[in-house]
Design an enzyme around this catalytic site. Structure first.
Site, PDB file in Angstrom:
ATOM      1  N   GLU A 173      40.851  32.507  37.891  1.00 24.55           N
ATOM      2  CA  GLU A 173      40.005  33.275  36.963  1.00 24.55           C
ATOM      3  C   GLU A 173      40.439  34.748  36.930  1.00 24.55           C
ATOM      4  O   GLU A 173      39.635  35.658  37.110  1.00 24.55           O
ATOM      5  CB  GLU A 173      38.517  33.128  37.316  1.00 24.55           C
ATOM      6  N   GLU A 304      37.904  23.388  37.447  1.00 24.94           N
ATOM      7  CA  GLU A 304      36.475  23.626  37.729  1.00 24.94           C
ATOM      8  C   GLU A 304      35.674  23.060  36.572  1.00 24.94           C
ATOM      9  O   GLU A 304      35.839  23.499  35.419  1.00 24.94           O
ATOM     10  CB  GLU A 304      36.181  25.114  37.918  1.00 24.94           C
TER      11      GLU A 304
HETATM   12  O1  AHR Z   1      32.607  27.332  41.492  1.00 27.22           O
HETATM   13  C1  AHR Z   1      31.958  28.562  41.585  1.00 27.22           C
HETATM   14  C2  AHR Z   1      32.748  29.694  40.924  1.00 27.22           C
HETATM   15  O2  AHR Z   1      32.816  29.481  39.564  1.00 27.22           O
HETATM   16  C3  AHR Z   1      34.195  29.839  41.340  1.00 27.22           C
HETATM   17  O3  AHR Z   1      34.345  30.556  42.504  1.00 27.22           O
HETATM   18  C4  AHR Z   1      34.780  30.577  40.196  1.00 27.22           C
HETATM   19  O4  AHR Z   1      36.150  30.306  40.033  1.00 27.22           O
HETATM   20  C5  AHR Z   1      33.930  30.152  39.024  1.00 27.22           C
HETATM   21  O5  AHR Z   1      33.497  31.220  38.273  1.00 27.22           O
END
Ligand code: AHR
Length: 500
Positions: A173, A304
């Site tokens: 990110e 994610e």
């Molecule tokens: O999964 C929780 C968070 O969500 C992670 O650390 C991040 O990459 C995303 O914003």
């Protein structure tokens, strides 16, 4: 009667087992308590890893585990987490609750966990606040076999042999918590950092994953690919093997994501609608990738995904602990069907997160452990791992309670595994109606049929007092008919049918 048509003669793409991958971050009680309790804990463990949790995870055949973050990754300095535990630096976990991180779970412990799970490794490097040298030395520490400063340090710390790193993420990110970069800057930084992610192990190539977009940031995808997508002189895709995508289902919006357990039917359909948006995201980011990589050699890595609700009342807001209901089961089934259907491009996906954080497959409380409804969906879908996606199409109709939140009643995907067994997975998003289905199967005559289902009322969940309220049950309602098979899928359910 809804029609499902399956063409067993038409294999479309390999469903990479990594599509059912998991993610574990140094966040809340995921690593500490959830997975790792330390060698001296009274909770049964092997080298510090909880035996109950590891055994449960082996059952769903976790194919790959992403670690150490997430946002944590871009503040993680790996040398803090190696060497004698009593000497390891205690740091503040600035992203997640400001708690003390004692670094007792580090590189050696991660590889030990993956060894116990029998899964592949996906290490996420620190580009946001780490140096090129630090990343380069981590790769050397993990994978160099022979005499070198980092290989010697690894041996001194108790592990003579190099490990295998299957996937390496260069930042996380980086448009946000990983350094607030713009895509051009990230793209150029990526080119530099990835240069030093060396393949020391020769034919055991590390697959390099570039940080992809947040949700619908198509400009990020375009600009990063413009900066980093290159073909090598041998025709290979050069700097990257994968580009990530992050998308969470938070039905109430970012500010108030809604309760994990207390929701009404409107919120149910809103959750389904937001989950189905994954389809559009994959198609549109995929279309941009196609312009650079028409042969689809670079994987879309959805590293994610999952539901993100308000934390359970009374728990640390920085720990992201949430319960899991039949609604999560449907979200998992829908997403996994979407990934299967796009398996020509989606080569890995990692649900967030494995234990005690967001849409977990496992929850723990002290020595107790429960499997969530999401766990049971993974248990039924595991047969798709490394199977071939088959061509299939399904008649659907729109259901819902509000014009703005109508969704198709059903989703499906179908594969054939190495033994020739066909696997159909189907979700029924409708809360009230069961649907009769007739499946025409071309190119295969069903001989032996088994089926299993996860179903219940929308709020059903497993608790430490009632751990088996939602579980996989056998389903006896599939009949052979002239064209193939016929069955009725109950309302609010995820179904798996195996046909040999
Ligand atoms: O999964 C929780 C968070 O969500 C992670 O650390 C991040 O990459 C995303 O914003």
């Amino acid at each position: 009667m809804a029609k499902l048509v399956i063409n067993a003669n038409k294999k479309l793409s390999r469903i990479h087992k990594e599509i059912q991958g998991q993610f574990s971050e140094h966040l809340g009680r995921c690593i500490y308590e959830g997975l790792y309790v330390g060698e001296h804990s009274e909770i049964p463990n092997v080298n510090g890893m909880r035996t109950d949790v590891v055994e449960a995870l082996k059952q769903i055949r976790v194919p790959v585990l992403r670690w150490p973050g997430g946002c944590f990754a871009d503040e993680y300095h790996w040398k803090d987490g190696v060497g004698p535990k009593e000497n390891r630096k205690k740091i503040v976990n600035t992203h997640w609750g400001g708690v003390v991180e004692d670094n007792s779970f580090g590189t050696h412990e991660y590889f030990e966990l993956c060894r116990q799970l029998g899964c592949e490794t996906y290490v996420n490097g620190n580009m946001g606040s780490g140096t090129v040298q630090e990343m380069s030395e981590w790769v050397e520490y993990m994978t160099f076999e022979g005499v070198s400063p980092m290989a010697d340090l690894r041996a001194k710390n108790g592990h003579e042999k190099a490990w295998k790193v299957d996937f390496f993420g260069v930042g996380n990110e980086n448009w946000g918590c990983g350094g607030n970069m713009n895509p051009e800057f990230y793209g150029n930084m990526y080119r530099r950092y990835q240069t030093y992610v060396r393949n020391y192990a020769g034919n055991q190539k590390i697959q390099k994953i570039a940080c992809g977009a947040n949700v619908d940031d198509y400009e990020w995808t375009e600009e990063v690919l413009k900066a980093c997508f290159r073909r090598n002189t041998d025709g290979q895709h050069g700097f990257m093997d994968g580009l990530s995508l992050h998308y969470y289902t938070h039905p109430g919006g970012w500010e108030n994501k809604g309760s994990a357990t207390d929701f009404d039917e409107k919120m149910w359909y809103q959750t389904m609608k937001k989950t189905l948006y994954m389809e559009e995201l994959i198609s549109r980011h995929g279309a941009i990738m196609d312009q650079y990589d028409p042969k689809k050699e670079v994987g879309m890595i959805v590293d994610e995904w999952g539901t993100w609700f308000n934390v359970e009342p009374g728990t640390n807001p920085g720990f992201l602990y949430q319960q899991n209901t039949m609604r999560d089961a449907l979200v998992a089934g829908i997403n996994l069907n979407i990934f299967n259907k796009h398996s020509d491009r989606v080569k890995m996906a990692n649900i967030a997160q494995m234990v005690n954080v967001l849409q977990s497959v496992i929850l723990t409380e002290g020595p107790k452990m429960i499997k969530t409804p999401t766990y049971h969906v993974f248990d039924m879908y595991k047969y798709h791992q490394d199977a071939d996606l088959l061509d299939s199409s399904l008649e659907t109709k729109q259901v819902g309670m509000e014009e703005c939140n109508m969704v198709p009643n059903l989703t499906e995907s179908v594969s054939v595994d190495a033994q020739g067994v066909m696997h159909i997975t189907m979700t029924n998003l409708d809360l009230q109606t069961a649907y009769p289905i007739e499946a025409t199967i071309l190119g295969k005559k069903p001989e032996h049929i088994t089926a299993e289902i996860v179903t219940g009322e929308m709020h059903d969940k497993n608790t430490f007092e009632d751990p088996d309220c939602v579980k996989v049950q056998s389903f006896n309602g599939v009949a052979k008919v002239h064209a193939g098979i016929a069955f009725t899928i109950p309302a609010c359910s995820v179904l798996h049918i195996a046909i040999s």
